[in-house]
Design a protein around this motif. Structure first.
Motif, PDB file in Angstrom:
ATOM      1  N   VAL A  28     -67.650  55.515  -2.405  1.00  0.00           N
ATOM      2  CA  VAL A  28     -67.323  54.755  -1.959  1.00  0.00           C
ATOM      3  C   VAL A  28     -66.323  55.043  -0.621  1.00  0.00           C
ATOM      4  N   GLN A  29     -66.329  56.376  -0.387  1.00  0.00           N
ATOM      5  CA  GLN A  29     -65.204  56.510   0.784  1.00  0.00           C
ATOM      6  C   GLN A  29     -64.603  57.945   1.292  1.00  0.00           C
ATOM      7  N   ILE A  30     -65.202  57.756   3.014  1.00  0.00           N
ATOM      8  CA  ILE A  30     -65.331  59.084   3.275  1.00  0.00           C
ATOM      9  C   ILE A  30     -63.902  59.448   3.863  1.00  0.00           C
ATOM     10  N   ILE A  31     -62.826  60.224   4.276  1.00  0.00           N
ATOM     11  CA  ILE A  31     -61.859  60.481   5.007  1.00  0.00           C
ATOM     12  C   ILE A  31     -61.772  62.364   4.990  1.00  0.00           C
ATOM     13  N   ASP A  32     -62.351  61.959   6.505  1.00  0.00           N
ATOM     14  CA  ASP A  32     -62.253  63.656   6.918  1.00  0.00           C
ATOM     15  C   ASP A  32     -62.469  63.987   8.110  1.00  0.00           C
ATOM     16  N   HIS A  33     -62.241  65.047   8.389  1.00  0.00           N
ATOM     17  CA  HIS A  33     -61.499  66.000  10.022  1.00  0.00           C
ATOM     18  C   HIS A  33     -62.764  67.059  10.655  1.00  0.00           C
ATOM     19  N   HIS A  34     -63.757  66.645   9.558  1.00  0.00           N
ATOM     20  CA  HIS A  34     -65.596  67.444  10.053  1.00  0.00           C
ATOM     21  C   HIS A  34     -66.144  66.760  10.551  1.00  0.00           C
ATOM     22  N   LYS A  35     -67.194  66.832  12.192  1.00  0.00           N
ATOM     23  CA  LYS A  35     -67.894  66.387  12.127  1.00  0.00           C
ATOM     24  C   LYS A  35     -69.447  65.320  11.101  1.00  0.00           C
ATOM     25  N   LEU A  36     -69.260  64.234  11.304  1.00  0.00           N
ATOM     26  CA  LEU A  36     -70.479  63.864  10.434  1.00  0.00           C
ATOM     27  C   LEU A  36     -71.678  64.007  10.205  1.00  0.00           C
ATOM     28  N   ASN A  37     -72.309  63.911   8.659  1.00  0.00           N
ATOM     29  CA  ASN A  37     -73.617  64.680   8.975  1.00  0.00           C
ATOM     30  C   ASN A  37     -74.320  63.576   7.756  1.00  0.00           C
ATOM     31  N   VAL A  38     -73.880  62.709   7.595  1.00  0.00           N
ATOM     32  CA  VAL A  38     -74.436  61.920   7.137  1.00  0.00           C
ATOM     33  C   VAL A  38     -74.899  60.883   7.691  1.00  0.00           C
ATOM     34  N   SER A  39     -75.731  59.528   6.826  1.00  0.00           N
ATOM     35  CA  SER A  39     -76.230  58.291   7.400  1.00  0.00           C
ATOM     36  C   SER A  39     -76.730  57.688   5.893  1.00  0.00           C
ATOM     37  N   PHE A  40     -76.011  56.471   5.785  1.00  0.00           N
ATOM     38  CA  PHE A  40     -76.089  55.617   4.317  1.00  0.00           C
ATOM     39  C   PHE A  40     -77.008  54.949   5.045  1.00  0.00           C
ATOM     40  N   GLU A  99     -76.451  51.847   2.997  1.00  0.00           N
ATOM     41  CA  GLU A  99     -75.731  50.960   3.050  1.00  0.00           C
ATOM     42  C   GLU A  99     -74.089  50.837   3.897  1.00  0.00           C
ATOM     43  N   PRO A 100     -73.372  50.096   4.057  1.00  0.00           N
ATOM     44  CA  PRO A 100     -72.044  50.346   4.533  1.00  0.00           C
ATOM     45  C   PRO A 100     -71.268  50.443   3.760  1.00  0.00           C
ATOM     46  N   LYS A 101     -70.243  52.360   4.334  1.00  0.00           N
ATOM     47  CA  LYS A 101     -69.117  52.284   3.714  1.00  0.00           C
ATOM     48  C   LYS A 101     -67.677  52.264   4.181  1.00  0.00           C
ATOM     49  N   PHE A 102     -66.298  52.995   3.655  1.00  0.00           N
ATOM     50  CA  PHE A 102     -65.398  52.817   4.241  1.00  0.00           C
ATOM     51  C   PHE A 102     -65.506  54.488   4.769  1.00  0.00           C
ATOM     52  N   VAL A 103     -65.866  54.337   6.040  1.00  0.00           N
ATOM     53  CA  VAL A 103     -64.990  56.045   6.620  1.00  0.00           C
ATOM     54  C   VAL A 103     -64.105  56.214   7.465  1.00  0.00           C
ATOM     55  N   ARG A 104     -63.746  56.991   7.498  1.00  0.00           N
ATOM     56  CA  ARG A 104     -62.694  57.690   8.617  1.00  0.00           C
ATOM     57  C   ARG A 104     -62.420  58.823   8.170  1.00  0.00           C
ATOM     58  N   THR A 105     -62.677  59.113   9.654  1.00  0.00           N
ATOM     59  CA  THR A 105     -63.171  60.507  10.263  1.00  0.00           C
ATOM     60  C   THR A 105     -62.198  60.486  11.737  1.00  0.00           C
ATOM     61  N   GLU A 106     -61.258  61.999  11.989  1.00  0.00           N
ATOM     62  CA  GLU A 106     -60.431  61.695  12.941  1.00  0.00           C
ATOM     63  C   GLU A 106     -60.347  63.503  13.481  1.00  0.00           C
ATOM     64  N   PRO A 107     -61.074  63.355  14.911  1.00  0.00           N
ATOM     65  CA  PRO A 107     -60.553  64.919  15.395  1.00  0.00           C
ATOM     66  C   PRO A 107     -58.764  65.537  15.352  1.00  0.00           C
ATOM     67  N   LEU A 108     -58.783  66.225  14.140  1.00  0.00           N
ATOM     68  CA  LEU A 108     -57.339  66.366  12.837  1.00  0.00           C
ATOM     69  C   LEU A 108     -57.097  67.912  13.368  1.00  0.00           C
ATOM     70  N   GLY A 109     -56.838  68.494  12.991  1.00  0.00           N
ATOM     71  CA  GLY A 109     -56.266  69.601  11.991  1.00  0.00           C
ATOM     72  C   GLY A 109     -56.514  69.758  11.008  1.00  0.00           C
ATOM     73  N   SER A 110     -56.188  68.957   9.854  1.00  0.00           N
ATOM     74  CA  SER A 110     -56.465  68.890   8.577  1.00  0.00           C
ATOM     75  C   SER A 110     -56.582  67.330   8.686  1.00  0.00           C
ATOM     76  N   THR A 111     -57.862  67.002   7.431  1.00  0.00           N
ATOM     77  CA  THR A 111     -57.022  66.032   7.017  1.00  0.00           C
ATOM     78  C   THR A 111     -56.506  65.152   6.263  1.00  0.00           C
ATOM     79  N   CYS A 112     -54.995  66.224   5.477  1.00  0.00           N
ATOM     80  CA  CYS A 112     -54.014  66.100   4.988  1.00  0.00           C
ATOM     81  C   CYS A 112     -53.415  64.867   6.680  1.00  0.00           C
ATOM     82  N   SER A 113     -53.592  65.708   7.688  1.00  0.00           N
ATOM     83  CA  SER A 113     -52.661  64.369   9.253  1.00  0.00           C
ATOM     84  C   SER A 113     -53.421  63.039   8.915  1.00  0.00           C
ATOM     85  N   ILE A 114     -54.600  63.038   8.866  1.00  0.00           N
ATOM     86  CA  ILE A 114     -55.117  61.472   8.466  1.00  0.00           C
ATOM     87  C   ILE A 114     -54.487  60.763   7.023  1.00  0.00           C
ATOM     88  N   VAL A 115     -54.013  61.480   6.800  1.00  0.00           N
ATOM     89  CA  VAL A 115     -53.735  60.545   4.927  1.00  0.00           C
ATOM     90  C   VAL A 115     -52.314  60.470   5.265  1.00  0.00           C
TER      91      VAL A 115
END
Ligand SMILES: [Mn+2]
Length: 303
Positions: free
Chosen positions: A88-100, A102-118
């Motif tokens: 349903v959703q992806i929240i991540d700080h790694h390089k994206l390596n998926v394609s779908f 259907e559209p999805k809620f995806v949030r990635t940022e080049p930060l040091g941890s996923t918890c910074s994004i959260v």
């Protein structure tokens, strides 16, 4: 119900992000539950025990379940038999390596941890961060950035960490970070297989299957004394799981270097790092980050 899950062989960032993000979703009226798909490592146990927070339960896949992936996006790092329609959703700080499809809620940022994004998502939604969540987020940032020394660290991570530290009246971040890493670094009770797979990620590039594990230590003498035993276990694992290459980053977080131990196709390591191989290993000064400093050169060597 959404199941919020981190990657296989979860680290503190994965588990903390799942707990914090499911809390945020609940506050926003979305039914969600943090889960893990694998056992946690001793560092994560240390962090959760420190604040008396329960570790999420293990979840098993079934076709009707819907998932939010945090701290990963590649399917082979996720729960077994995951299907596109379950994500349903992806929240991540790694390089994206998926394609779908259907559209999805995806949030990635080049930060040091996923918890910074959260943390940023709490702010954006005006949701107050409770103390135990603040503690988990802070621990995860310290863990993933190796106490702000990893090249993945950004100014934003540092700013967020100091904001969290202030909320918690937290004293010495560095001392806590080292205490946390030491909890993970106790190898005496671990088998060679445990050491290799404690923090282990699998990849595929142009038909080559490889894996990179990492141990972060404050002193390498114990692991160095077990090198032969560990290399022979890596060879076994390579045969069992049909890898072309298995690497283990033996990282000294105090002196800031990695000895990359490996078994398998050594030309990949030579091409990736251009270093002299000695005893199935290359010495990599100032290398701490798998994501930024080890996986990209390997991917490049394989492309
Ligand atoms: Mn992470």
């Amino acid at each position: 119900m959404l199941y919020v899950i981190g990657h296989k062989k979860p680290d503190t960032d994965s588990i903390a992000a799942a707990v914090a993000y499911s809390y945020l979703l609940n506050k926003l009226g979305v039914e969600a539950k943090a889960c893990r798909i694998d056992d946690v490592n001793p560092e994560t146990e240390f962090v959760f025990n420190k604040f008396g927070v329960g570790i999420p339960e293990k979840v098993f896949n079934s076709p009707e379940k819907r998932f939010v992936l945090v701290d990963h996006n590649e399917f082979y790092q996720s729960i077994d038999d995951l299907k596109e329609e379950q994500v349903v959703q992806i929240i991540d700080h790694h390089k994206l390596n998926v394609s779908f499809l259907e559209p999805k809620f995806v949030r990635t940022e080049p930060l040091g941890s996923t918890c910074s994004i959260v943390f940023k998502m709490f702010k954006e939604n005006n949701v107050e961060v409770p103390k135990e969540i603040a503690f988990l987020l802070l621990s995860a940032i310290l863990s993933d950035t190796v106490i702000f020394t990893s090249p993945t660290t950004t100014e934003e991570d540092k700013r967020i960490a100091s904001e969290l530290a202030e909320m918690l009246d937290f004293g010495d971040l560095k001392a806590f970070g080292i205490e946390m890493k030491k909890a993970k670094a106790d190898l005496s009770s671990k088998t060679a297989r445990d050491i290799i797979t404690m923090d282990f990620k699998e990849y595929e590039k142009n038909g080559k299957k490889y894996a990179v594990g990492q141990v972060e230590l404050v002193d390498l003498s114990e692991i160095n004394s077990r090198k032969e035993e560990i290399l022979s276990e890596m060879r076994k694992l390579k045969e069992e799981k049909d890898f072309d290459l298995i690497c283990l980053m033996v990282t000294d977080i105090i002196n800031q270097f990695t000895d990359l131990w490996f078994v398998g196709e050594d030309w990949i390591v030579v091409k990736a790092f251009g270093k002299e191989i000695k005893d199935n290993s290359v010495h990599l000064p100032n290398v701490l980050s798998r994501k930024k400093q080890v996986v990209p050169p390997i991917e490049k060597a394989l492309s």
